[in-house]
Design an enzyme around this catalytic site. Structure first.
Site, mmCIF file in Angstrom:
data_model
loop_
_atom_site.group_PDB
_atom_site.id
_atom_site.type_symbol
_atom_site.label_atom_id
_atom_site.label_comp_id
_atom_site.label_asym_id
_atom_site.label_seq_id
_atom_site.Cartn_x
_atom_site.Cartn_y
_atom_site.Cartn_z
ATOM 1 C CG HIS A 248 -1.554 1.179 1.435
ATOM 2 N ND1 HIS A 248 -2.739 1.704 1.014
ATOM 3 C CD2 HIS A 248 -1.407 2.342 2.049
ATOM 4 C CE1 HIS A 248 -2.971 2.830 1.316
ATOM 5 N NE2 HIS A 248 -2.245 3.254 1.956
ATOM 6 C CD GLU A 249 2.294 3.427 3.823
ATOM 7 O OE1 GLU A 249 2.725 4.748 3.353
ATOM 8 O OE2 GLU A 249 1.131 3.345 4.621
ATOM 9 C CD GLU B 238 -4.204 6.799 2.046
ATOM 10 O OE1 GLU B 238 -3.828 5.459 2.362
ATOM 11 O OE2 GLU B 238 -3.346 7.541 2.205
#
Length: 418
Positions: A276-277, A354
């Site tokens: 995700h990061e 996000e």
């Protein structure tokens, strides 16, 4: 616009912002559900879920108490001429306009910090302690304050001096020079922070050899993502909450996992959080947000240049002398409504980012299910509010609510079964 109209405008800003936060907190507390959402029934028992709701109520109510006290203090300080009294006190030392400005702003910031200190202490040692988060000792808490004060003097004073010097000497283009100067300083700090600043507060230890490190390196290699190192940070020194982040740029990029995160998540979930990061980097989110921040700074300095020397504004604050440093303080009030609007727009973009980072992680082989289970464990460990009111999300959330993220990952809409 007459002087009393400027004062009325400022009072409306202060009271309006307070009432907005009061209303949002009310809606947020009312939105709490009694039943555990179905998506979380496998990880959240009734007692833990009740605890998460109590945590939301406690932090919201305490935030309102702090907001009430600070708003009343600022209103009183403004109406009794406190800004002018501090100015006259500083001017009595005859330090020169720029040094006087630095001292004036430093005193106001110190006063603000002293006002917030009891609330910070209570939040850390009572509320966070009550819900099992706090691991900070009094020694660490005091050391953090002293280190933050040291950094404020070391970095903040020269920057403030530079801003005041530009506005005093550079004429109509002063705001441009301030914009360029602050942008360059911010970029330099992005490189220095991981090396010089962050280690002042936490220890960073290279991740031990083992299967987790192998999986992280393998995933980074498969994504053609160069990293300088993988580190754990002693987040447990202050709190039991979980987190992970990237720091640095280019070949100096580092992956940092809180030690608490490694304790609560399994290896596949940790790699999914990493994915995700990494998605933020692949989609150039960090660069885009930096550009927005730079533009925001430029707009701020440009608008500030329009208000410098406005005697009616100074009269609204009962200030006897017009000054550049006084304009900086006054402008912080005037800019507040626009800053709120810009913050909303940035949060909308951030929430979109996000979702994109989640999708990047989910599109990686076998990472979608691990990311969902990792998000669930993060929410349980951090006692996250699973059902924040949409208005609170709209105004203040830089991340989508966790249920919305999971629904997206599962291909559902927000009208799906919770």
């Amino acid at each position: 616009m007459e002087t009393n109209s400027w004062l009325l405008f400022i009072l409306v800003i202060l009271v309006g912002n307070y009432l907005l936060e009061l209303f949002l907190s009310y809606l947020n507390i009312k939105a709490l559900l009694n039943e555990v959402p179905k998506e979380f029934q496998d990880v959240f028992d009734r007692e833990e879920y009740r605890k998460s709701q109590e945590y939301t109520r406690a932090t919201s109510q305490f935030g309102l108490i702090e907001s009430t006290v600070s708003t009343l203090f600022v209103l009183g300080f403004l109406l009794v001429g406190g800004f002018n009294s501090v100015d006259l006190f500083v001017r009595s030392f005859q330090l020169g306009s720029i040094v006087s400005g630095v001292v004036y702003i430093a005193l106001l910031l110190l006063l603000s910090s002293l006002l917030s200190l009891p609330f910070s202490f209570y939040s850390t040692f009572v509320i966070e302690e009550q819900f099992g988060f706090n691991k900070t000792t009094i020694k660490t808490y005091c050391a953090d304050i002293l280190k933050a004060l040291f950094l404020s003097v070391l970095l903040g004073v020269p920057v403030l001096y530079l801003i005041l010097w530009f506005f005093e000497t550079a004429g109509d283009l002063a705001w441009v020079y301030c914009w360029i100067g602050l942008t360059l300083i911010s970029i330099v700090l992005q490189f220095l922070a991981p090396v010089l600043i962050m280690p002042l507060f936490n220890k960073f230890i290279p991740l031990e050899d083992g299967t987790l490190k192998e999986k992280v390196l393998a995933f980074a290699k498969s994504a053609a993502f160069n990293i300088q190192g993988i580190y754990t940070m002693d987040g447990s020194k202050r709190s039991t909450k979980l987190n992970a982040f990237f720091t640095g740029f280019g070949k100096f990029r580092k992956i940092v996992f809180y030690d608490t995160l490694l304790e609560k998540l399994d290896e596949d979930e940790v790699v999914a959080v990493l994915a995700h990061e990494m998605g933020h980097y692949k989609h150039r989110h960090i660069f885009k947000m930096m550009v927005i921040s730079v533009c925001h700074t430029g707009l701020l300095f440009f608008l500030l240049s329009l208000f410098i020397g406005n005697e009616k504004l100074f009269a609204a604050f009962q200030m006897e002398h017009v000054s550049i440093y006084g304009a900086l303080i006054i402008f912080s009030f005037i800019f507040s409504p626009l800053n709120l609007l810009l913050g909303i727009l940035v949060n909308v973009l951030s929430r979109k980012h996000e979702y994109q980072a989640d999708r990047y992680a989910a599109d990686s082989p076998s990472r979608g299910a691990a990311l969902v289970s990792g998000l669930k464990k993060l929410s349980v460990a951090n006692l996250s509010n699973l059902t924040p009111h949409p208005a609170m999300v709209f105004f203040h959330y830089s991340h989508p609510p966790v249920l919305a993220r999971i629904w997206k990952l599962r291909g559902k809409t927000e009208n799906g079964d919770v």
